[in-house]
Scaffold this motif. Structure first.
Motif, short mmCIF file in Angstrom:
data_model
loop_
_atom_site.label_atom_id
_atom_site.label_comp_id
_atom_site.label_asym_id
_atom_site.label_seq_id
_atom_site.Cartn_x
_atom_site.Cartn_y
_atom_site.Cartn_z
N GLU A 11 -10.07 -10.47 14.16
CA GLU A 11 -11.23 -11.04 14.85
C GLU A 11 -12.47 -10.22 14.51
N PRO A 12 -13.59 -10.89 14.18
CA PRO A 12 -13.75 -12.35 14.14
C PRO A 12 -13.00 -12.97 12.98
N LEU A 55 -0.16 -8.48 6.50
CA LEU A 55 -0.56 -9.89 6.46
C LEU A 55 -0.80 -10.42 7.87
N ARG A 56 0.06 -10.05 8.81
CA ARG A 56 -0.17 -10.46 10.19
C ARG A 56 -1.52 -9.95 10.68
N ARG A 57 -1.84 -8.73 10.31
CA ARG A 57 -3.12 -8.15 10.74
C ARG A 57 -4.30 -8.92 10.16
N ASP A 78 -0.48 -2.72 1.86
CA ASP A 78 -1.29 -2.80 3.08
C ASP A 78 -2.75 -2.46 2.81
N LEU A 79 -3.07 -1.86 1.65
CA LEU A 79 -4.45 -1.57 1.31
C LEU A 79 -5.27 -2.84 1.14
N ASP A 80 -4.60 -3.98 0.98
CA ASP A 80 -5.37 -5.23 0.89
C ASP A 80 -6.06 -5.57 2.21
N ASP A 121 4.73 -10.47 4.56
CA ASP A 121 4.63 -9.23 5.34
C ASP A 121 3.99 -9.46 6.70
N MET A 122 4.79 -10.06 7.60
CA MET A 122 4.32 -10.36 8.96
C MET A 122 5.30 -9.83 10.01
#
Length: 382
Positions: free
Chosen positions: A171-172, A164-166, A124-126, A150-151
Motif C-alpha cells: 500500500e498504496p 511476491l506476497r509483499r 526478494d531484492l525485487d 513466492d507467496m
C-alpha cells in the motif's frame, strides 16, 4: 543524485588491461576508479551481493563479479551498446535498508530513462526494484519468472519465499497486473494459484512454456519490470543454485524470454537473481547468465517503438460479437506481426487500455468467443 555513494568499485577489471575490440568489454564503461556517467547510458549494470533474505545464506564468491568475467568476453551485438557498470551495491545495515537503497537507485535510473540490469543476490531484492515504481504515480505491470510462486505465509518463511506476497499487498497499491511464468505446479500450493486467479492475474506453467515459448511473449510485452529467479532453469543447463532440480527452463528458453523482455518497449527494469557461484564449479551457469544478459541487451537495441496504434505501422481489425461487448478491436503491427487488443471498461467507457495479445486471441474472437485476456483486463479495469 550522487549514486556513487551507494556503490563499491569492481575489485579488478574483469576484462583485463586490453579488451578485445569487438567484445562488450570494449564498449562498457566500468566503475574501476571513476564512477561512470550513468545519465548518458541506455543501460546500467548493478551487482548485488545481498543474501540475508535467503534461507541458504550467502554463497562463497561474488555472483555478479563471476558473471561479469563471462559477460564482457561476449561479442557485441548489432546495437550501439551504451552500457555502464556501476559496480557493486553496498548492502544496508539491515535488509530493509538494502531494499530502500535499491528503491532510490532504480527510481533515479527510471527518471533518467536508463534501464537498470540487476544482477545477483536473492530474489526478494525485487521488492526494492518494485518500490522504485511508486515514484511514477501510475499503475505498473510486473512479471516474475520462477519455478515457485513466492507467496509463503507460514512461520519462519524467509523473505525470498514471501517477497511476491509483499509486492501484491503493498500500500498504496500501484500494481495494475501481474504475470507468473515458468512455475512447476508440484512446487506451488494450490491455494496460491487460486489466489492469483481471483486477483485476475495470469500464469503460464513450465509445461506451457515448453510446448510453445511464444505464449510467454504477450505476458512479457505488457510488463514494466521483470524479475527472473535463475532457479527456474533446470540444473543441467544452470548448475548455479541450491537445491538442484532436474526440471525447469532450458538455457535456450531462458535466453528467448530475456530477448522478449529486452524487446518490450515498455519494460524499464530487469533483474536476474539467485545465481550462487559456489555451486558452479566450471562456470557454466555464469556463462548462461551472461548470455541471458546479452539477449536482453540485443532485444533492447531491436526495439521499434510500437506504441502509436493510430499510425500506418498498424492494421486495425474490428470484430462484431453477438453479446456484450458488441465489438472487439485488435491491432496488428505490420513489421513484427505482433497483436494488441483494445479493452474498454464496461463500467466507464472513457477508460480504455490496449494490451498485448496473441494471434490466437484474434482467432477466438473471430469465432465469437471472448478472449481470456479481454476478460482478465476487464476485471482489472473494474
Amino acid at each position: 543524485m550522487n549514486l556513487a555513494i551507494f556503490f563499491d568499485p569492481l575489485p579488478e577489471d574483469p576484462v583485463g588491461a586490453a579488451p578485445v575490440p569487438t567484445t562488450l568489454g570494449a564498449y562498457a564503461t566500468r566503475f574501476i576508479d571513476t564512477f561512470p556517467d550513468w545519465r548518458a547510458a541506455d543501460l546500467a549494470l548493478i551487482g548485488l551481493d545481498e543474501w540475508r533474505g535467503s534461507a541458504a545464506g550467502a554463497p562463497q564468491g561474488h555472483s555478479a563479479n563471476r558473471v561479469r568475467e563471462r559477460f564482457y568476453q561476449l561479442q557485441k551485438g548489432t546495437g550501439p551498446v551504451r552500457l555502464v557498470d556501476l559496480g557493486n551495491l553496498r548492502p544496508g545495515l539491515t535488509l530493509e535498508d538494502t531494499y530502500l537503497r535499491l528503491r532510490e537507485i532504480v527510481a533515479a535510473l527510471l527518471e533518467n530513462q536508463t534501464i537498470p540490469l540487476l544482477l545477483g543476490g536473492s530474489q526478494d531484492l525485487d521488492y526494492g526494484q518494485f518500490l522504485a515504481y511508486e515514484t511514477l504515480e501510475r499503475p505498473v505491470s510486473h512479471v516474475t519468472i520462477d519455478a515457485r510462486v513466492d507467496m509463503a505465509e507460514h512461520d519462519g518463511a524467509r523473505p525470498e519465499d514471501t517477497h511476491l506476497r509483499r509486492i501484491l499487498m503493498h500500500e498504496p497499491n500501484f500494481l495494475f497486473c501481474f504475470s507468473q511464468i515458468g512455475h512447476q505446479q508440484y512446487l506451488v500450493p494450490p491455494g496460491v494459484l487460486a489466489t492469483l486467479e481471483k486477483l485476475h492475474f495470469e500464469t503460464l506453467r513450465l509445461g506451457e512454456v515448453h510446448a510453445d515459448v511464444r505464449q510467454a511473449e504477450p505476458l512479457i510485452r505488457q510488463a514494466d519490470m521483470l524479475s527472473f529467479d535463475l532457479s527456474a532453469l533446470r540444473w543441467p543447463d544452470f548448475p548455479g543454485y541450491t537445491p538442484p532440480s532436474p526440471y525447469g527452463l532450458t538455457g535456450e528458453e531462458a535466453s528467448q524470454l530475456c530477448w522478449y523482455a529486452g524487446h518490450n518497449d515498455q519494460l524499464s527494469s530487469f533483474g536476474l537473481y539467485g545465481y550462487r557461484p559456489d555451486q558452479d564449479e566450471h562456470g557454466l551457469a555464469a556463462f548462461a547468465a551472461a548470455t541471458m544478459l546479452w539477449y536482453f541487451i540485443e532485444g533492447f537495441y531491436h526495439r521499434l517503438g510500437e506504441t502509436d496504434f493510430q499510425s500506418r505501422r498498424f492494421m486495425r481489425y474490428a470484430i462484431g460479437l453477438p453479446g456484450t461487448p458488441a465489438k472487439l478491436v485488435f491491432y496488428k503491427a505490420r513489421r513484427t506481426e505482433k497483436w494488441w487488443l483494445e479493452v474498454e471498461s464496461l463500467a466507464d467507457s472513457s477508460v480504455k487500455r490496449i494490451v498485448p495479445c496473441s494471434y490466437q486471441d484474434y482467432l477466438h474472437a473471430s469465432q465469437g468467443d471472448l478472449p481470456n485476456r479481454w476478460i482478465l483486463t476487464q476485471a482489472l479495469l473494474g
